[in-house]
Design a protein around this motif. Sequence first.
Motif, PDB file in Angstrom:
ATOM      1  N   PHE A   5      55.565  37.329  30.165  1.00  0.00           N
ATOM      2  CA  PHE A   5      55.596  36.558  31.412  1.00  0.00           C
ATOM      3  C   PHE A   5      55.586  37.488  32.614  1.00  0.00           C
ATOM      4  O   PHE A   5      54.918  37.226  33.617  1.00  0.00           O
ATOM      5  CB  PHE A   5      56.830  35.653  31.461  1.00  0.00           C
ATOM      6  CG  PHE A   5      56.702  34.457  30.582  1.00  0.00           C
ATOM      7  CD1 PHE A   5      55.736  33.500  30.839  1.00  0.00           C
ATOM      8  CD2 PHE A   5      57.536  34.290  29.493  1.00  0.00           C
ATOM      9  CE1 PHE A   5      55.600  32.404  30.035  1.00  0.00           C
ATOM     10  CE2 PHE A   5      57.401  33.193  28.683  1.00  0.00           C
ATOM     11  CZ  PHE A   5      56.434  32.242  28.952  1.00  0.00           C
ATOM     12  N   LEU A   6      56.341  38.586  32.505  1.00  0.00           N
ATOM     13  CA  LEU A   6      56.376  39.569  33.598  1.00  0.00           C
ATOM     14  C   LEU A   6      54.970  40.117  33.838  1.00  0.00           C
ATOM     15  O   LEU A   6      54.508  40.204  34.982  1.00  0.00           O
ATOM     16  CB  LEU A   6      57.348  40.699  33.244  1.00  0.00           C
ATOM     17  CG  LEU A   6      57.508  41.785  34.294  1.00  0.00           C
ATOM     18  CD1 LEU A   6      58.187  41.228  35.522  1.00  0.00           C
ATOM     19  CD2 LEU A   6      58.281  42.955  33.737  1.00  0.00           C
ATOM     20  N   ALA A   7      54.301  40.464  32.721  1.00  0.00           N
ATOM     21  CA  ALA A   7      52.956  41.019  32.836  1.00  0.00           C
ATOM     22  C   ALA A   7      52.010  40.012  33.472  1.00  0.00           C
ATOM     23  O   ALA A   7      51.213  40.358  34.355  1.00  0.00           O
ATOM     24  CB  ALA A   7      52.443  41.420  31.457  1.00  0.00           C
ATOM     25  N   ALA A   8      52.126  38.747  33.044  1.00  0.00           N
ATOM     26  CA  ALA A   8      51.228  37.720  33.574  1.00  0.00           C
ATOM     27  C   ALA A   8      51.462  37.520  35.065  1.00  0.00           C
ATOM     28  O   ALA A   8      50.514  37.442  35.855  1.00  0.00           O
ATOM     29  CB  ALA A   8      51.436  36.413  32.819  1.00  0.00           C
ATOM     30  N   GLY A   9      52.735  37.476  35.468  1.00  0.00           N
ATOM     31  CA  GLY A   9      53.042  37.276  36.885  1.00  0.00           C
ATOM     32  C   GLY A   9      52.557  38.437  37.723  1.00  0.00           C
ATOM     33  O   GLY A   9      51.923  38.249  38.768  1.00  0.00           O
ATOM     34  N   LEU A  10      52.846  39.656  37.258  1.00  0.00           N
ATOM     35  CA  LEU A  10      52.407  40.846  37.994  1.00  0.00           C
ATOM     36  C   LEU A  10      50.887  40.898  38.073  1.00  0.00           C
ATOM     37  O   LEU A  10      50.326  41.204  39.130  1.00  0.00           O
ATOM     38  CB  LEU A  10      52.914  42.109  37.302  1.00  0.00           C
ATOM     39  CG  LEU A  10      54.293  42.611  37.709  1.00  0.00           C
ATOM     40  CD1 LEU A  10      54.640  43.837  36.897  1.00  0.00           C
ATOM     41  CD2 LEU A  10      54.300  42.948  39.189  1.00  0.00           C
ATOM     42  N   GLY A  11      50.243  40.580  36.940  1.00  0.00           N
ATOM     43  CA  GLY A  11      48.779  40.620  36.896  1.00  0.00           C
ATOM     44  C   GLY A  11      48.173  39.632  37.873  1.00  0.00           C
ATOM     45  O   GLY A  11      47.247  39.980  38.617  1.00  0.00           O
ATOM     46  N   ALA A  12      48.724  38.411  37.899  1.00  0.00           N
ATOM     47  CA  ALA A  12      48.188  37.397  38.818  1.00  0.00           C
ATOM     48  C   ALA A  12      48.376  37.858  40.255  1.00  0.00           C
ATOM     49  O   ALA A  12      47.465  37.733  41.087  1.00  0.00           O
ATOM     50  CB  ALA A  12      48.881  36.062  38.578  1.00  0.00           C
ATOM     51  N   GLY A  13      49.549  38.424  40.563  1.00  0.00           N
ATOM     52  CA  GLY A  13      49.808  38.901  41.914  1.00  0.00           C
ATOM     53  C   GLY A  13      48.857  40.010  42.313  1.00  0.00           C
ATOM     54  O   GLY A  13      48.297  39.994  43.416  1.00  0.00           O
ATOM     55  N   LEU A  14      48.618  40.952  41.398  1.00  0.00           N
ATOM     56  CA  LEU A  14      47.724  42.072  41.709  1.00  0.00           C
ATOM     57  C   LEU A  14      46.290  41.579  41.911  1.00  0.00           C
ATOM     58  O   LEU A  14      45.588  42.045  42.814  1.00  0.00           O
ATOM     59  CB  LEU A  14      47.775  43.115  40.595  1.00  0.00           C
ATOM     60  CG  LEU A  14      49.032  43.980  40.574  1.00  0.00           C
ATOM     61  CD1 LEU A  14      49.050  44.835  39.327  1.00  0.00           C
ATOM     62  CD2 LEU A  14      49.078  44.858  41.809  1.00  0.00           C
ATOM     63  N   ALA A  15      45.886  40.617  41.066  1.00  0.00           N
ATOM     64  CA  ALA A  15      44.529  40.081  41.190  1.00  0.00           C
ATOM     65  C   ALA A  15      44.357  39.414  42.542  1.00  0.00           C
ATOM     66  O   ALA A  15      43.339  39.600  43.219  1.00  0.00           O
ATOM     67  CB  ALA A  15      44.255  39.087  40.064  1.00  0.00           C
ATOM     68  N   LEU A  17      46.043  40.053  45.218  1.00  0.00           N
ATOM     69  CA  LEU A  17      46.058  41.099  46.248  1.00  0.00           C
ATOM     70  C   LEU A  17      44.653  41.655  46.457  1.00  0.00           C
ATOM     71  O   LEU A  17      44.161  41.756  47.593  1.00  0.00           O
ATOM     72  CB  LEU A  17      47.018  42.204  45.818  1.00  0.00           C
ATOM     73  CG  LEU A  17      47.288  43.327  46.800  1.00  0.00           C
ATOM     74  CD1 LEU A  17      48.130  42.827  47.941  1.00  0.00           C
ATOM     75  CD2 LEU A  17      47.969  44.476  46.099  1.00  0.00           C
ATOM     76  N   GLY A  18      44.008  42.001  45.330  1.00  0.00           N
ATOM     77  CA  GLY A  18      42.657  42.555  45.430  1.00  0.00           C
ATOM     78  C   GLY A  18      41.683  41.575  46.053  1.00  0.00           C
ATOM     79  O   GLY A  18      40.920  41.926  46.956  1.00  0.00           O
ATOM     80  N   ALA A  19      41.742  40.313  45.575  1.00  0.00           N
ATOM     81  CA  ALA A  19      40.808  39.311  46.088  1.00  0.00           C
ATOM     82  C   ALA A  19      41.068  39.056  47.563  1.00  0.00           C
ATOM     83  O   ALA A  19      40.126  38.907  48.355  1.00  0.00           O
ATOM     84  CB  ALA A  19      40.952  38.020  45.296  1.00  0.00           C
ATOM     85  N   GLY A  20      42.339  39.046  47.964  1.00  0.00           N
ATOM     86  CA  GLY A  20      42.675  38.813  49.367  1.00  0.00           C
ATOM     87  C   GLY A  20      42.129  39.916  50.252  1.00  0.00           C
ATOM     88  O   GLY A  20      41.530  39.646  51.307  1.00  0.00           O
ATOM     89  N   LEU A  21      42.306  41.165  49.804  1.00  0.00           N
ATOM     90  CA  LEU A  21      41.771  42.296  50.571  1.00  0.00           C
ATOM     91  C   LEU A  21      40.251  42.185  50.699  1.00  0.00           C
ATOM     92  O   LEU A  21      39.689  42.362  51.781  1.00  0.00           O
ATOM     93  CB  LEU A  21      42.134  43.612  49.889  1.00  0.00           C
ATOM     94  CG  LEU A  21      43.554  44.135  50.114  1.00  0.00           C
ATOM     95  CD1 LEU A  21      43.787  45.354  49.253  1.00  0.00           C
ATOM     96  CD2 LEU A  21      43.733  44.490  51.578  1.00  0.00           C
ATOM     97  N   GLY A  22      39.618  41.864  49.570  1.00  0.00           N
ATOM     98  CA  GLY A  22      38.149  41.778  49.559  1.00  0.00           C
ATOM     99  C   GLY A  22      37.645  40.693  50.481  1.00  0.00           C
ATOM    100  O   GLY A  22      36.764  40.931  51.318  1.00  0.00           O
ATOM    101  N   ALA A  62      40.691  37.366  36.250  1.00  0.00           N
ATOM    102  CA  ALA A  62      41.999  37.993  36.054  1.00  0.00           C
ATOM    103  C   ALA A  62      43.082  36.937  35.917  1.00  0.00           C
ATOM    104  O   ALA A  62      43.955  37.038  35.046  1.00  0.00           O
ATOM    105  CB  ALA A  62      42.291  38.916  37.220  1.00  0.00           C
ATOM    106  N   CYS A  63      42.997  35.888  36.755  1.00  0.00           N
ATOM    107  CA  CYS A  63      44.024  34.842  36.691  1.00  0.00           C
ATOM    108  C   CYS A  63      43.964  34.087  35.368  1.00  0.00           C
ATOM    109  O   CYS A  63      44.995  33.705  34.825  1.00  0.00           O
ATOM    110  CB  CYS A  63      43.867  33.882  37.861  1.00  0.00           C
ATOM    111  SG  CYS A  63      44.336  34.622  39.414  1.00  0.00           S
ATOM    112  N   VAL A  64      42.737  33.882  34.866  1.00  0.00           N
ATOM    113  CA  VAL A  64      42.608  33.192  33.577  1.00  0.00           C
ATOM    114  C   VAL A  64      43.217  34.043  32.470  1.00  0.00           C
ATOM    115  O   VAL A  64      43.894  33.526  31.570  1.00  0.00           O
ATOM    116  CB  VAL A  64      41.130  32.851  33.296  1.00  0.00           C
ATOM    117  CG1 VAL A  64      40.927  32.455  31.856  1.00  0.00           C
ATOM    118  CG2 VAL A  64      40.677  31.738  34.200  1.00  0.00           C
TER     119      VAL A  64
END
Lengths: 72, 322
Positions: A5-15, A17-22, A62-64
């Motif tokens: 769950f930690l990995a999934a939450g962190l992964g979604a957040g990082l994804a 972040l990247g999409a928001g910057l882009g 990434a979110c999927v």
Amino acid sequence: MDLVFLAAGLGAGLAVLGAGLGIGKLASAALEAAARQPELASKLQTMMIIASALIEGVALFACVICFMLTTK
Amino acid sequence: MEVENNSANHGNGEVGPEGAIQHYLAGLSDHRTLSFFHYKIIDLPVIVYDDGLHIYKDINSMEQAGLFTECEHKIVHKDNPAQGVAFDASITSLVCFEWIAMIIGVVLFSLAGRKYKKGTVKAPSGLQNLLESVVSFVRNQIVIPNIPGRAGHKLQHYFYALFFFILIMNLVGLLPGGHAATGSIATTLALAITSFLVINITAMKESGVGTWFKHLLGGAPWWLFFIMIPIEFISLFTKPFALTIRLFANMTAGHVVLLSLTGLIIYLQSYLMAPVSVGFSIFMLALELLVAFLQAYIFTILTAVFTGIAIGDHAEHAEHAN
């Protein structure tokens, strides 16, 4: 299991972040271009939506993956 | 939203907050009955292919027949629950909502089309005006600028159908008791397969099979072919895959956010949370309305853009030559 769950939450957040910057960079560039040449605004808008959809698509992959991690 | 309304018969305190939220999550998926809120309208037939075609009137008669049983929304063999059936082609609730969207589309357009058949030259009004403005938007903003030459004119009907079908399916999901069929990956995959076929068949027809194969080489020098061919081959399939995931994820994400906002009330077990949840839910529903239009537009325009790219320079040269 909890680490998943930690990995999934962190992964979604990082994804996100990247999409928001882009998408932010894309929108700023498109706005600058539209301010310089307002007559191209409608054409730029179409191109902006296409590019943002492509960025969004990568972020959604990434979110999927994150979603699949939690439901496996 | 079907999910929000199932609470009436299940939120009676027998289950804890987590159980209730699990129940809501299940409401997001497919069902084997068609229901309006929690009133069951009809049972839907179960069609299973597994060493022969089995058709049952509803899920209960399938259980009684004794060959298969349902386990966690999947149909499995009764004597061996670990083994699923080969192919489950049941008519589920999302299929019904898809059909409802089709019927709405056909009815709307035949009502509007009647006026054109009469042949009156009056300016369009009412429903005809509404549909005509959207149709001309699809033609002038999506199809013609992106697909060069006669291919654009030939393909415009596919794009009208695609745009309106996705749009109506998305909007049906926003009706009370409705469910967006585009929130299921099967629907979006089927739509993406049609766009995959349109992209590649148009490219082959317009610029020839040889050019289509040459496109796979990506215009790189010959010593890069062993990299370019796999990359271009994979990119053929990533385009429809991205279309599938984008539409599915956008529609599902909206539902999940609404579910989370509603779930806050149940999770915190406080009336004070209700105004906050309702306020945010209204905002999210307004956003969902925007997303319903935007995703239909994006799916259609991306298909058009990919078709234009796949046809490539060849058609443009032909147009200049004319």
